[in-house]
Design a protein around this motif. Structure first.
Motif, mmCIF file in Angstrom:
data_model
loop_
_atom_site.group_PDB
_atom_site.id
_atom_site.type_symbol
_atom_site.label_atom_id
_atom_site.label_comp_id
_atom_site.label_asym_id
_atom_site.label_seq_id
_atom_site.Cartn_x
_atom_site.Cartn_y
_atom_site.Cartn_z
ATOM 1 N N LEU A 78 -1.738 15.132 -1.928
ATOM 2 C CA LEU A 78 -1.615 14.297 -0.729
ATOM 3 C C LEU A 78 -2.653 14.682 0.315
ATOM 4 O O LEU A 78 -3.337 13.817 0.891
ATOM 5 C CB LEU A 78 -0.211 14.431 -0.150
ATOM 6 N N PHE A 79 -2.793 15.987 0.570
ATOM 7 C CA PHE A 79 -3.750 16.454 1.568
ATOM 8 C C PHE A 79 -5.176 16.119 1.152
ATOM 9 O O PHE A 79 -6.006 15.769 1.999
ATOM 10 C CB PHE A 79 -3.598 17.959 1.773
ATOM 11 N N LEU A 80 -5.465 16.253 -0.131
ATOM 12 C CA LEU A 80 -6.800 15.929 -0.622
ATOM 13 C C LEU A 80 -7.107 14.449 -0.407
ATOM 14 O O LEU A 80 -8.212 14.081 0.015
ATOM 15 C CB LEU A 80 -6.916 16.289 -2.101
ATOM 16 N N THR A 81 -6.117 13.609 -0.669
ATOM 17 C CA THR A 81 -6.286 12.161 -0.463
ATOM 18 C C THR A 81 -6.504 11.840 1.013
ATOM 19 O O THR A 81 -7.363 11.017 1.369
ATOM 20 C CB THR A 81 -5.056 11.400 -0.981
ATOM 21 N N ILE A 82 -5.744 12.494 1.871
ATOM 22 C CA ILE A 82 -5.900 12.283 3.315
ATOM 23 C C ILE A 82 -7.298 12.672 3.773
ATOM 24 O O ILE A 82 -7.961 11.946 4.520
ATOM 25 C CB ILE A 82 -4.830 13.080 4.092
ATOM 26 N N ASP A 83 -7.781 13.835 3.316
ATOM 27 C CA ASP A 83 -9.119 14.291 3.690
ATOM 28 C C ASP A 83 -10.191 13.311 3.228
ATOM 29 O O ASP A 83 -11.151 13.022 3.956
ATOM 30 C CB ASP A 83 -9.387 15.674 3.096
ATOM 31 N N ARG A 84 -10.041 12.810 2.021
ATOM 32 C CA ARG A 84 -11.025 11.868 1.491
ATOM 33 C C ARG A 84 -11.031 10.567 2.289
ATOM 34 O O ARG A 84 -12.097 10.014 2.597
ATOM 35 C CB ARG A 84 -10.729 11.579 0.012
ATOM 36 N N LYS A 85 -9.846 10.086 2.624
ATOM 37 C CA LYS A 85 -9.761 8.827 3.369
ATOM 38 C C LYS A 85 -10.319 8.991 4.788
ATOM 39 O O LYS A 85 -11.041 8.119 5.280
ATOM 40 C CB LYS A 85 -8.298 8.366 3.437
#
Length: 241
Positions: free
Chosen positions: A59-66
């Motif tokens: 989830l955190f990785l997805t947030i950072d990418r977005k």
């Protein structure tokens, strides 16, 4: 074809837009930690609790990418950063002043260090400060006398790795004016309150100059006085390289 003066005006509009972009990117960055606030869930099975860390990482990785992707939408391209030589910038300011004072003719010539290239924020600081000095010379100086200018590079005494661009502009006092009176006016303007200098179109340019120097750590008014019937303005700017 855009003239140098038109390019300068365009860059100022772009600078205003860039300030808005900085606000947007700052807001997006501020939301990153808020989006990562993960609630603590007690009523979970042992199996579910084991997969929570992996889910959190994804989830955190997805947030950072977005967030990074959205930040790229509001990033100012480096190829449109303002860029010109200090000599061309001076000439462009002269042309702008001549729009309102057609008789202004500083009679410039090729100057050593005039080819120094200004890029990024130093460009804007040099433009804003020189515009004040050149405009004052056109309004209050002797129109029959040349406006002298010089550019140089000096090393800072405290930090030998840092250099400054030094610009000196000299204009003659009108024959109808007394140098002692002009000197007194300049000193009064230098000491006057400049907090609202930019709010009034007719406010003294010296007040705007002093306000700029007060707000910046990379710009200095080293000299602003009357010497030998000339008004001398010596300004210096910290260079990045």
């Amino acid at each position: 074809i855009l003239t140098q003066s038109m390019r300068l005006n365009l860059q100022h509009y772009m600078d205003v837009i860039e300030c808005d972009l900085l606000d947007v990117t700052s807001y997006l960055e501020s939301q990153r930690p808020l989006l990562k606030q993960f609630p603590i869930i007690d009523q979970l099975s042992e199996r579910d609790k084991k997969i929570i860390p992996e889910f959190r990482r994804e989830l955190f990785l997805t947030i950072d990418r977005k967030i990074s992707s959205m930040l790229s939408w509001f990033k100012r391209p480096s190829n449109i950063s303002p860029r010109t030589s200090v000599s061309l910038l001076f000439d462009a300011i002269v042309e702008e002043v001549r729009d309102s004072i057609p008789d202004f003719n500083p009679q410039g010539e090729d100057i050593e260090y005039g080819s120094i290239e200004l890029v990024g924020w130093v460009y804007h600081i040099v433009y804003d400060s020189l515009a004040v000095v050149v405009s004052n010379a056109a309004k209050h100086g002797d129109p029959k006398m040349p406006v002298k200018r010089s550019f140089s590079i000096v090393e800072e005494r405290e930090n030998k790795l840092r250099k400054r661009l030094v610009v000196e502009v000299s204009s003659s006092i009108r024959p109808s004016d007394r140098s002692c009176e002009i000197a007194k006016i300049i000193e009064q303007r230098k000491c006057a309150n400049f907090d609202d200098a930019n709010l009034y179109q007719g406010r003294s340019g010296i007040s705007k100059l002093m306000q700029l120097a007060s707000n910046r750590q990379d710009f200095f008014v080293e000299q602003l006085e009357v010497l030998n019937n000339d008004v001398i303005a010596r300004l210096s700017y910290v260079l990045e390289h």
